[in-house]
Write a protein that holds these residues in place. Sequence first.
Motif, PDB file in Angstrom:
ATOM      1  N   ALA A   1       0.958  -1.171   0.296  1.00  0.00           N
ATOM      2  CA  ALA A   1       0.284  -0.113   0.118  1.00  0.00           C
ATOM      3  C   ALA A   1       1.205   1.124  -0.247  1.00  0.00           C
ATOM      4  O   ALA A   1       1.716   1.509   0.664  1.00  0.00           O
ATOM      5  CB  ALA A   1      -1.012   0.211   0.915  1.00  0.00           C
ATOM      6  N   THR A   2       0.538   2.329  -1.011  1.00  0.00           N
ATOM      7  CA  THR A   2       1.089   3.614  -0.939  1.00  0.00           C
ATOM      8  C   THR A   2       0.457   4.871  -1.078  1.00  0.00           C
ATOM      9  O   THR A   2      -0.471   4.203  -2.246  1.00  0.00           O
ATOM     10  CB  THR A   2       2.217   3.262  -2.629  1.00  0.00           C
ATOM     11  N   CYS A   3       0.594   5.819  -0.020  1.00  0.00           N
ATOM     12  CA  CYS A   3       0.040   6.696  -0.441  1.00  0.00           C
ATOM     13  C   CYS A   3       0.819   7.454  -1.591  1.00  0.00           C
ATOM     14  O   CYS A   3       1.852   8.108  -1.493  1.00  0.00           O
ATOM     15  CB  CYS A   3      -0.095   7.112   1.132  1.00  0.00           C
TER      16      CYS A   3
ATOM     17  N   LEU B   1      -2.597   3.321  -3.822  1.00  0.00           N
ATOM     18  CA  LEU B   1      -2.313   2.866  -4.970  1.00  0.00           C
ATOM     19  C   LEU B   1      -1.891   1.062  -4.058  1.00  0.00           C
ATOM     20  O   LEU B   1      -0.481   1.378  -3.369  1.00  0.00           O
ATOM     21  CB  LEU B   1      -0.854   3.820  -5.747  1.00  0.00           C
ATOM     22  N   ASP B   2      -2.394   0.574  -4.119  1.00  0.00           N
ATOM     23  CA  ASP B   2      -1.728  -1.327  -3.990  1.00  0.00           C
ATOM     24  C   ASP B   2      -1.673  -1.638  -4.948  1.00  0.00           C
ATOM     25  O   ASP B   2      -1.669  -1.585  -6.371  1.00  0.00           O
ATOM     26  CB  ASP B   2      -2.892  -1.161  -3.192  1.00  0.00           C
ATOM     27  N   ILE B   3      -0.376  -2.763  -4.737  1.00  0.00           N
ATOM     28  CA  ILE B   3      -0.002  -3.650  -5.634  1.00  0.00           C
ATOM     29  C   ILE B   3      -0.181  -4.234  -4.692  1.00  0.00           C
ATOM     30  O   ILE B   3      -0.034  -5.196  -4.071  1.00  0.00           O
ATOM     31  CB  ILE B   3       1.711  -3.403  -6.372  1.00  0.00           C
ATOM     32  N   MET B   4      -1.224  -5.948  -5.790  1.00  0.00           N
ATOM     33  CA  MET B   4      -1.246  -7.129  -5.313  1.00  0.00           C
ATOM     34  C   MET B   4      -0.749  -8.054  -5.956  1.00  0.00           C
ATOM     35  O   MET B   4       0.014  -7.912  -6.926  1.00  0.00           O
ATOM     36  CB  MET B   4      -3.174  -7.275  -5.152  1.00  0.00           C
ATOM     37  N   SER B   5      -0.321  -9.246  -5.370  1.00  0.00           N
ATOM     38  CA  SER B   5      -0.059 -10.393  -5.650  1.00  0.00           C
ATOM     39  C   SER B   5      -0.502 -11.520  -4.604  1.00  0.00           C
ATOM     40  O   SER B   5      -0.279 -10.982  -3.794  1.00  0.00           O
ATOM     41  CB  SER B   5       1.645 -10.324  -5.624  1.00  0.00           C
ATOM     42  N   PRO B   6      -0.632 -12.568  -5.541  1.00  0.00           N
ATOM     43  CA  PRO B   6      -1.524 -12.548  -6.980  1.00  0.00           C
ATOM     44  C   PRO B   6      -2.546 -11.582  -7.135  1.00  0.00           C
ATOM     45  O   PRO B   6      -2.737 -11.051  -6.124  1.00  0.00           O
ATOM     46  CB  PRO B   6      -1.713 -14.422  -7.226  1.00  0.00           C
ATOM     47  N   ARG B   7      -2.251 -11.599  -8.511  1.00  0.00           N
ATOM     48  CA  ARG B   7      -4.039 -10.558  -9.217  1.00  0.00           C
ATOM     49  C   ARG B   7      -5.156 -10.985  -8.034  1.00  0.00           C
ATOM     50  O   ARG B   7      -5.123 -12.199  -7.827  1.00  0.00           O
ATOM     51  CB  ARG B   7      -4.006 -11.448 -10.652  1.00  0.00           C
ATOM     52  N   ARG B   8      -5.724 -10.903  -7.809  1.00  0.00           N
ATOM     53  CA  ARG B   8      -6.980 -10.465  -6.475  1.00  0.00           C
ATOM     54  C   ARG B   8      -8.042 -10.525  -7.813  1.00  0.00           C
ATOM     55  O   ARG B   8      -9.195  -9.437  -7.735  1.00  0.00           O
ATOM     56  CB  ARG B   8      -7.277  -9.563  -5.838  1.00  0.00           C
ATOM     57  N   SER B   9      -8.429 -11.807  -7.952  1.00  0.00           N
ATOM     58  CA  SER B   9      -9.201 -11.800  -8.941  1.00  0.00           C
ATOM     59  C   SER B   9     -11.141 -11.235  -8.355  1.00  0.00           C
ATOM     60  O   SER B   9     -11.508 -11.081  -9.587  1.00  0.00           O
ATOM     61  CB  SER B   9      -9.610 -13.102  -9.305  1.00  0.00           C
TER      62      SER B   9
END
Length: 161
Positions: free
Chosen positions: A64-66, A110-118
């Motif tokens: 999670a990025t602000c 801004l969130d980067i999610m791994s693996p893809r959160r279907s």
Amino acid sequence: MAKIMYGNYNDLPWMPNHKKDVDGKVMCYMKCFAMEAANLHMCMGKMYNGMPIGPHTHPNEQIATCVKGECDYWVNGVPYRLAPGCWVNVPPHYVHYAHVYRSVGPCYQLDIMSPRRSSSCDEYIAWLKEEHDIDWNAGGNIMDKSTKGRPRNGLLTTNKG
């Protein structure tokens, strides 16, 4: 076979988050993108002071990025104050949430999610089609060995023929 998509997330519409508190208030607004990547995707969230908080878990790792504004981002009971440029990683299955209460303007995360959160991606894709008649899956360039790294269908950012 990979699919390359290119775009500007500023051009995507904001979807009210599907989760609501007991009073039926929207928890945040979100947009998902980079959903074609094999092992991750990105989401942008927009939250205002006083929006309900939503503690939750998921099996995905998350960063999670602000981007703008401020919030307290709680991970496993510990608050981390996020201001522009700050980030916190969330391991899989950890309880977490953002609490926005004294931000000047909305907090953009801004969130980067791994693996893809279907669940998030599929919901956003369906909402784009239903509310805006945008067929997300129609865009992009299909890349495989037969094209030697060149696009097969010639589309760059559009999902319209």
